[in-house]
Design a protein around this motif. Structure first.
Motif, PDB file in Angstrom:
ATOM      1  N   LEU A 224       6.067   3.972   1.955  1.00 49.87           N
ATOM      2  CA  LEU A 224       6.206   3.051   3.090  1.00 49.87           C
ATOM      3  C   LEU A 224       4.842   2.720   3.687  1.00 49.87           C
ATOM      4  O   LEU A 224       4.486   1.544   3.878  1.00 49.87           O
ATOM      5  CB  LEU A 224       7.090   3.731   4.155  1.00 49.87           C
ATOM      6  CG  LEU A 224       7.272   2.981   5.474  1.00 49.87           C
ATOM      7  CD1 LEU A 224       8.485   2.067   5.383  1.00 49.87           C
ATOM      8  CD2 LEU A 224       7.444   3.930   6.645  1.00 49.87           C
ATOM      9  N   LEU A 225       4.072   3.772   3.965  1.00 47.65           N
ATOM     10  CA  LEU A 225       2.782   3.559   4.640  1.00 47.65           C
ATOM     11  C   LEU A 225       1.782   2.838   3.743  1.00 47.65           C
ATOM     12  O   LEU A 225       0.988   2.031   4.221  1.00 47.65           O
ATOM     13  CB  LEU A 225       2.212   4.906   5.122  1.00 47.65           C
ATOM     14  CG  LEU A 225       3.056   5.592   6.214  1.00 47.65           C
ATOM     15  CD1 LEU A 225       2.445   6.927   6.612  1.00 47.65           C
ATOM     16  CD2 LEU A 225       3.208   4.693   7.434  1.00 47.65           C
ATOM     17  N   ALA A 226       1.852   3.104   2.444  1.00 49.33           N
ATOM     18  CA  ALA A 226       0.929   2.426   1.526  1.00 49.33           C
ATOM     19  C   ALA A 226       1.157   0.921   1.572  1.00 49.33           C
ATOM     20  O   ALA A 226       0.205   0.151   1.714  1.00 49.33           O
ATOM     21  CB  ALA A 226       1.107   2.964   0.109  1.00 49.33           C
ATOM     22  N   VAL A 227       2.413   0.510   1.463  1.00 50.01           N
ATOM     23  CA  VAL A 227       2.677  -0.946   1.453  1.00 50.01           C
ATOM     24  C   VAL A 227       2.244  -1.565   2.777  1.00 50.01           C
ATOM     25  O   VAL A 227       1.609  -2.629   2.800  1.00 50.01           O
ATOM     26  CB  VAL A 227       4.173  -1.248   1.174  1.00 50.01           C
ATOM     27  CG1 VAL A 227       4.427  -2.751   1.224  1.00 50.01           C
ATOM     28  CG2 VAL A 227       4.589  -0.692  -0.183  1.00 50.01           C
ATOM     29  N   LEU A 228       2.543  -0.885   3.895  1.00 46.56           N
ATOM     30  CA  LEU A 228       2.190  -1.455   5.197  1.00 46.56           C
ATOM     31  C   LEU A 228       0.670  -1.513   5.387  1.00 46.56           C
ATOM     32  O   LEU A 228       0.170  -2.317   6.166  1.00 46.56           O
ATOM     33  CB  LEU A 228       2.866  -0.665   6.321  1.00 46.56           C
ATOM     34  CG  LEU A 228       4.402  -0.817   6.342  1.00 46.56           C
ATOM     35  CD1 LEU A 228       5.033   0.082   7.391  1.00 46.56           C
ATOM     36  CD2 LEU A 228       4.815  -2.276   6.567  1.00 46.56           C
ATOM     37  N   ALA A 229      -0.048  -0.664   4.634  1.00 46.84           N
ATOM     38  CA  ALA A 229      -1.518  -0.695   4.702  1.00 46.84           C
ATOM     39  C   ALA A 229      -2.091  -1.666   3.665  1.00 46.84           C
ATOM     40  O   ALA A 229      -3.309  -1.710   3.441  1.00 46.84           O
ATOM     41  CB  ALA A 229      -2.063   0.713   4.481  1.00 46.84           C
ATOM     42  N   GLY A 230      -1.216  -2.390   2.984  1.00 46.77           N
ATOM     43  CA  GLY A 230      -1.674  -3.388   2.012  1.00 46.77           C
ATOM     44  C   GLY A 230      -2.075  -2.779   0.674  1.00 46.77           C
ATOM     45  O   GLY A 230      -2.770  -3.419  -0.117  1.00 46.77           O
ATOM     46  N   LYS A 231      -1.619  -1.538   0.415  1.00 47.25           N
ATOM     47  CA  LYS A 231      -2.005  -0.888  -0.858  1.00 47.25           C
ATOM     48  C   LYS A 231      -0.808  -0.805  -1.804  1.00 47.25           C
ATOM     49  O   LYS A 231       0.342  -0.885  -1.371  1.00 47.25           O
ATOM     50  CB  LYS A 231      -2.476   0.544  -0.581  1.00 47.25           C
ATOM     51  CG  LYS A 231      -3.701   0.604   0.287  1.00 47.25           C
ATOM     52  CD  LYS A 231      -4.131   2.060   0.417  1.00 47.25           C
ATOM     53  CE  LYS A 231      -5.097   2.220   1.563  1.00 47.25           C
ATOM     54  NZ  LYS A 231      -4.898   3.432   2.329  1.00 47.25           N
ATOM     55  N   MET A 232      -1.119  -0.576  -3.092  1.00 45.80           N
ATOM     56  CA  MET A 232      -0.045  -0.348  -4.075  1.00 45.80           C
ATOM     57  C   MET A 232       0.551   1.044  -3.792  1.00 45.80           C
ATOM     58  O   MET A 232      -0.170   2.036  -3.775  1.00 45.80           O
ATOM     59  CB  MET A 232      -0.620  -0.416  -5.488  1.00 45.80           C
ATOM     60  CG  MET A 232       0.423  -0.334  -6.597  1.00 45.80           C
ATOM     61  SD  MET A 232       1.694  -1.626  -6.551  1.00 45.80           S
ATOM     62  CE  MET A 232       0.881  -2.989  -7.374  1.00 45.80           C
ATOM     63  N   PRO A 233       1.860   1.155  -3.561  1.00 44.64           N
ATOM     64  CA  PRO A 233       2.457   2.475  -3.285  1.00 44.64           C
ATOM     65  C   PRO A 233       2.584   3.296  -4.567  1.00 44.64           C
ATOM     66  O   PRO A 233       2.539   2.728  -5.666  1.00 44.64           O
ATOM     67  CB  PRO A 233       3.840   2.108  -2.745  1.00 44.64           C
ATOM     68  CG  PRO A 233       4.143   0.797  -3.379  1.00 44.64           C
ATOM     69  CD  PRO A 233       2.834   0.077  -3.574  1.00 44.64           C
ATOM     70  N   PRO A 234       2.760   4.616  -4.455  1.00 46.82           N
ATOM     71  CA  PRO A 234       2.873   5.431  -5.670  1.00 46.82           C
ATOM     72  C   PRO A 234       4.100   5.097  -6.523  1.00 46.82           C
ATOM     73  O   PRO A 234       4.033   5.219  -7.738  1.00 46.82           O
ATOM     74  CB  PRO A 234       2.988   6.872  -5.140  1.00 46.82           C
ATOM     75  CG  PRO A 234       2.746   6.826  -3.672  1.00 46.82           C
ATOM     76  CD  PRO A 234       2.731   5.399  -3.219  1.00 46.82           C
ATOM     77  N   ALA A 235       5.197   4.669  -5.918  1.00 43.95           N
ATOM     78  CA  ALA A 235       6.409   4.464  -6.727  1.00 43.95           C
ATOM     79  C   ALA A 235       7.156   3.192  -6.326  1.00 43.95           C
ATOM     80  O   ALA A 235       8.244   3.249  -5.742  1.00 43.95           O
ATOM     81  CB  ALA A 235       7.326   5.686  -6.604  1.00 43.95           C
TER      82      ALA A 235
END
Ligand code: DGY
Length: 322
Positions: free
Chosen positions: A303-314
């Motif tokens: 969740l936090l990765a996407v909201l930070a504009g990054k590719m999430p782990p899964a």
């Protein structure tokens, strides 16, 4: 800059909640409310942390135009319409890998339960049958030397294969994909029909989607040996449960070990309660403290990765971010 609005629909630990709150304006929301109220409540969501209890269809995505990510604490994502999510620019994330051992262990437990008649014997002791010297339940069967047919040769199917090979079973696999991961245990590939016909145990480890719904129906059960068992720790919808109940009643197969059902929980008049040749658990494939914690950690990380504009782990649909 204002923090992204996040709704949390599952229970998470305080430290994980604090992690979300550090980056987001987070609010718990109860999925028990009427659907129209729920859809109105998520109108400003940019991220939602949820479980497969939540149905995410076109109406859901239409209701939350700012939504960037839904992150589920589960590997299964069958209640989410992925093409709609992608069309709405929403990344769907899930939690593969961290639950592989837990589900493989429960699959083993179900295999042992049905073949060794563990629960019949436990009930025999608990009900005083043994003390009263009543006739014991019928004998069980060995698993060594028997054939295990694994339908769905992904992480969990491979892990089940590894475990059961170590216990002396011969293993087969079937998948819609031709080539397994290079690290997959060596096992023989079969067509679905041949796997059903040759296996003493058929175990399901595939995703539920429109292609795999009722993958196992009356015709497939009829191809199995009358001495064979069906094991399902994946999704109830993979099996036509009416056909399964009939096959179990008519002795088409010997029994079933189920952790998942088409309707969860099953209605009180479901034949599942009275069939003597079924062992049924209430969807506990991932239900250990350790595994559930790892799933929630990964779901929050996604969740936090996407909201930070990054590719999430899964991610399920990473193309949204490319
Ligand atoms: C999963 O992770 O998909 C489990 O079945 C729990 O829903």
């Amino acid at each position: 800059m204002s923090k992204p609005k996040v709704y949390i629909i599952i229970h998470i630990e305080d430290d994980l909640e604090a992690k979300i709150r550090a980056a987001c304006d987070a609010e718990y929301i109860d999925y028990g409310m009427p659907r129209n109220e729920f859809l109105a409540a998520i109108h400003d969501a940019e991220g939602i942390l949820l479980s497969p209890r939540v149905r995410a269809d076109k109406a859901f995505f239409d209701a939350a135009p700012k939504l960037k990510v839904i992150s589920t604490s589960s590997v299964g994502y069958d209640p989410f319409d992925i093409p709609e999510a992608t069309a709405h620019g929403v990344v769907v994330c899930h939690t593969p890998g961290v639950l592989t051992d837990a589900v493989a262990n429960l699959t083993m437990a179900l295999i042992f339960s049905v073949t060794l008649r563990l629960f019949d014997n436990e009930a025999y002791v608990r009900s005083g049958g043994w003390a009263r010297r009543e006739p014991a339940p019928p004998l069980g069967h060995d698993i060594q030397g028997k054939t295990l047919g694994v339908i769905g040769y992904g992480r969990i199917g491979q892990e089940v294969t590894r475990r059961m090979q170590a216990l002396g079973m011969k293993t087969l696999w079937y998948d819609i994909f031709d080539t397994p991961h290079p690290a997959a245990p060596k096992s023989e590939r079969r067509s679905l029909d041949d796997l059903l016909a040759e296996s003493d145990f058929v175990t399901l480890h595939t995703n539920l989607d429109s292609n795999s719904r009722h993958l196992i129906g009356g015709a497939e059960l009829a191809k199995m040996k009358p001495t064979a068992y069906l094991i399902n720790t994946a999704r109830g919808g993979l099996v036509d449960q009416v056909a399964l109940a009939k096959a179990l009643q008519d002795g088409v197969i010997a029994g079933a070990g189920l952790d998942v059902l088409e309707a969860e929980p099953p209605a009180l008049d479901d034949p599942i309660y009275t069939l003597p040749n079924v062992v049924c658990f209430p969807h506990i494939g991932t239900a250990t403290e350790e595994t559930r914690r790892l799933m929630r950690e990964l779901a929050v990380e996604n969740l936090l990765a996407v909201l930070a504009g990054k590719m999430p782990p899964a991610p399920v649909n990473p193309e949204v971010l490319r």
